[in-house]
Design an enzyme around this catalytic site. Structure first.
Site, PDB file in Angstrom:
ATOM      1  CG  ASN A 275      -1.831   1.210   1.274  1.00 38.90           C
ATOM      2  OD1 ASN A 275      -1.459   2.314   0.897  1.00 38.90           O
ATOM      3  ND2 ASN A 275      -3.050   1.015   1.760  1.00 38.90           N
TER       4      ASN A 275
ATOM      5  CD  GLU B 289      -4.915   4.179   1.024  1.00 36.57           C
ATOM      6  OE1 GLU B 289      -5.544   5.256   1.066  1.00 36.57           O
ATOM      7  OE2 GLU B 289      -4.234   3.728   1.974  1.00 36.57           O
TER       8      GLU B 289
ATOM      9  CG  ASP C  40      -4.313  -2.153   3.450  1.00 35.82           C
ATOM     10  OD1 ASP C  40      -4.609  -2.845   4.449  1.00 35.82           O
ATOM     11  OD2 ASP C  40      -4.322  -0.912   3.462  1.00 35.82           O
TER      12      ASP C  40
ATOM     13  CG  ASN D  11      -7.664  -1.451   5.982  1.00 35.64           C
ATOM     14  OD1 ASN D  11      -6.886  -0.888   6.751  1.00 35.64           O
ATOM     15  ND2 ASN D  11      -7.989  -0.953   4.804  1.00 35.64           N
TER      16      ASN D  11
ATOM     17  CG  ASP E 161      -0.202  -4.115   4.377  1.00 34.52           C
ATOM     18  OD1 ASP E 161      -0.788  -3.497   3.471  1.00 34.52           O
ATOM     19  OD2 ASP E 161       0.087  -3.602   5.478  1.00 34.52           O
TER      20      ASP E 161
ATOM     21  CG  ASP F 228       0.149   4.711   6.186  1.00 35.96           C
ATOM     22  OD1 ASP F 228       0.237   4.407   4.986  1.00 35.96           O
ATOM     23  OD2 ASP F 228      -0.930   5.050   6.718  1.00 35.96           O
ATOM     24  CG  HIS F 229       0.341   0.251   4.473  1.00 34.31           C
ATOM     25  ND1 HIS F 229      -0.466  -0.783   4.897  1.00 34.31           N
ATOM     26  CD2 HIS F 229      -0.431   1.366   4.507  1.00 34.31           C
ATOM     27  CE1 HIS F 229      -1.665  -0.319   5.185  1.00 34.31           C
ATOM     28  NE2 HIS F 229      -1.679   0.986   4.951  1.00 34.31           N
TER      29      HIS F 229
END
Length: 258
Positions: A7, A34, A145, A147, A216, A245-246
């Protein structure tokens, strides 16, 4: 074959990171989430120059998924069949006989919220689609991802996150449905050190303090799980200036030649 998911939280911002990572790791397939990019401005030329074919399912500002591959992408399909959704969250393609499904699962916002209900519906629809795809493509990998942190060991503070978004029991049950289809969590096929995560909040020094979650994932159908030789989370890009941030997650497959 090396297959990975990442991501990138805006491909426009992170394209140099992606190109550098591909050059360093020589992945055969990289799934992106994303991208936050419309198809008309997706960087096909830059990726081709780096040696990668690409397929993208994008929209402006939000969501967006892509598959990058050294080999030709065949049977490309966007979205979940028979599931009406304006959000661009899924793309699938076949690469060297392996069916790659790249997904960006909804966040859900908060347990009980409308977006949470949508998330659970969405996950149910994806599971039904994967079930059908497995009949056609026994060599299938579902990367993205999710989530969802599947277990307490995938969370830096399980007590604080108990019953919260990303860790609620209905979300974890949705993750287990993919496992019940016969898919294996590639990361858990191997002994792994404790406290390895793939996402850290930008706020409150989340990465520096390793306050992360493993959300992930690379899930593999039985023939690919049997061929999997390693699965790692690469935290190196998270240390860069203006990182996602991943972190990328990569599985190495040793698939016998036909």
């Amino acid at each position: 074959m090396k297959i990975a998911t990442w991501n990138v939280n805006s491909l426009k911002v992170r394209l140099p990171h992606v190109l550098d990572w591909l050059a360093a790791n020589q992945a055969d397939v990289l799934c992106l989430q994303e991208t936050k990019t419309e198809d008309k401005v997706f960087p096909y030329a830059e990726l081709a120059a780096a040696g990668y074919h690409a397929a993208h399912n994008g929209q402006k500002t939000y969501n967006g998924v892509a598959i990058l591959a050294r080999a030709k992408l065949e049977d490309v399909r966007c979205d979940i069949p028979d599931f009406a959704d304006e959000q661009k969250r899924v793309i699938a393609a076949t690469v060297d006989g392996v069916r790659i499904v790249c997904a960006y699962m909804p966040n859900g916002q908060a347990v009980g919220a409308d977006k949470y209900v949508y998330k659970l519906r969405w996950l149910e629809a994806l599971a039904a689609s994967v079930r059908e795809d497995l009949q056609r493509w026994p060599q299938l990998a579902l990367l993205g991802d999710y989530n969802i942190a599947p277990e307490d060991r995938d969370v830096h503070d399980a007590a604080a996150w108990k019953d919260q978004i990303l860790c609620s029991e209905p979300e974890r049950a949705a993750f287990r449905r993919f496992i019940e289809l016969g898919l294996a969590d590639a990361f858990r096929l191997f002994a792994q050190p404790d406290k390895l995560y793939s996402w850290w909040d930008y706020r409150q020094m989340g990465f520096r303090l390793n306050r992360g979650l493993r959300i992930d994932h690379v899930l593999l159908a039985p023939p690919l799980a049997a061929a999997c030789r390693a699965c790692v989370i690469d935290k190196t890009p998270r240390k860069l200036e203006r990182p996602s941030d991943h972190a990328p997650v990569m599985a190495t497959l040793e698939i016998p030649s036909a």
